[in-house]
Write a protein that holds these residues in place. Sequence first.
Motif, PDB file in Angstrom:
ATOM      1  N   VAL A 199      83.076  15.733  47.343  1.00  0.00           N
ATOM      2  CA  VAL A 199      82.214  16.904  47.558  1.00  0.00           C
ATOM      3  C   VAL A 199      81.713  16.920  48.996  1.00  0.00           C
ATOM      4  O   VAL A 199      81.714  17.966  49.653  1.00  0.00           O
ATOM      5  CB  VAL A 199      81.048  16.921  46.549  1.00  0.00           C
ATOM      6  CG1 VAL A 199      80.015  17.966  46.919  1.00  0.00           C
ATOM      7  CG2 VAL A 199      81.569  17.155  45.139  1.00  0.00           C
ATOM      8  N   ALA A 200      81.316  15.755  49.501  1.00  0.00           N
ATOM      9  CA  ALA A 200      80.839  15.662  50.885  1.00  0.00           C
ATOM     10  C   ALA A 200      81.957  16.018  51.864  1.00  0.00           C
ATOM     11  O   ALA A 200      81.725  16.738  52.847  1.00  0.00           O
ATOM     12  CB  ALA A 200      80.303  14.255  51.164  1.00  0.00           C
ATOM     13  N   ALA A 201      83.171  15.555  51.597  1.00  0.00           N
ATOM     14  CA  ALA A 201      84.301  15.856  52.483  1.00  0.00           C
ATOM     15  C   ALA A 201      84.608  17.349  52.475  1.00  0.00           C
ATOM     16  O   ALA A 201      84.899  17.935  53.528  1.00  0.00           O
ATOM     17  CB  ALA A 201      85.529  15.055  52.061  1.00  0.00           C
ATOM     18  N   ALA A 202      84.549  17.977  51.309  1.00  0.00           N
ATOM     19  CA  ALA A 202      84.790  19.421  51.228  1.00  0.00           C
ATOM     20  C   ALA A 202      83.719  20.169  52.011  1.00  0.00           C
ATOM     21  O   ALA A 202      84.026  21.105  52.756  1.00  0.00           O
ATOM     22  CB  ALA A 202      84.821  19.884  49.770  1.00  0.00           C
ATOM     23  N   GLY A 203      82.474  19.749  51.855  1.00  0.00           N
ATOM     24  CA  GLY A 203      81.388  20.381  52.594  1.00  0.00           C
ATOM     25  C   GLY A 203      81.549  20.210  54.101  1.00  0.00           C
ATOM     26  O   GLY A 203      81.324  21.145  54.875  1.00  0.00           O
ATOM     27  N   ALA A 204      81.957  19.019  54.525  1.00  0.00           N
ATOM     28  CA  ALA A 204      82.175  18.755  55.953  1.00  0.00           C
ATOM     29  C   ALA A 204      83.320  19.603  56.499  1.00  0.00           C
ATOM     30  O   ALA A 204      83.324  19.976  57.672  1.00  0.00           O
ATOM     31  CB  ALA A 204      82.456  17.274  56.180  1.00  0.00           C
ATOM     32  N   ALA A 205      84.288  19.912  55.630  1.00  0.00           N
ATOM     33  CA  ALA A 205      85.410  20.760  56.032  1.00  0.00           C
ATOM     34  C   ALA A 205      85.050  22.241  55.976  1.00  0.00           C
ATOM     35  O   ALA A 205      85.858  23.094  56.332  1.00  0.00           O
ATOM     36  CB  ALA A 205      86.624  20.485  55.142  1.00  0.00           C
TER      37      ALA A 205
END
Length: 77
Positions: free
Chosen positions: A32-38
């Motif tokens: 979820v954090a990686a998707a948000g960062a992207a």
Amino acid sequence: WYLRYVMQRYDGNEVLALAAYNAGEGNVDKWVAAAGAAGHDFGLSDIPFPETRAYVENVLASRGEYRTTYARELGLD
């Protein structure tokens, strides 16, 4: 019990809850954090584990089939 827990933890988001049920909360939190960062919301395509992605897809598809079958039997379709 655990499924109810992850459903509450992820505010009713079935994809996140099912992914956490299969792959663990720590992995889901990272995804979820990686998707948000992207710059986008988390989706099925953000699940990097093929087994977990297939698990989530299968559970959601089975739920749909179950609802369709029982709605038909109850005359609710």
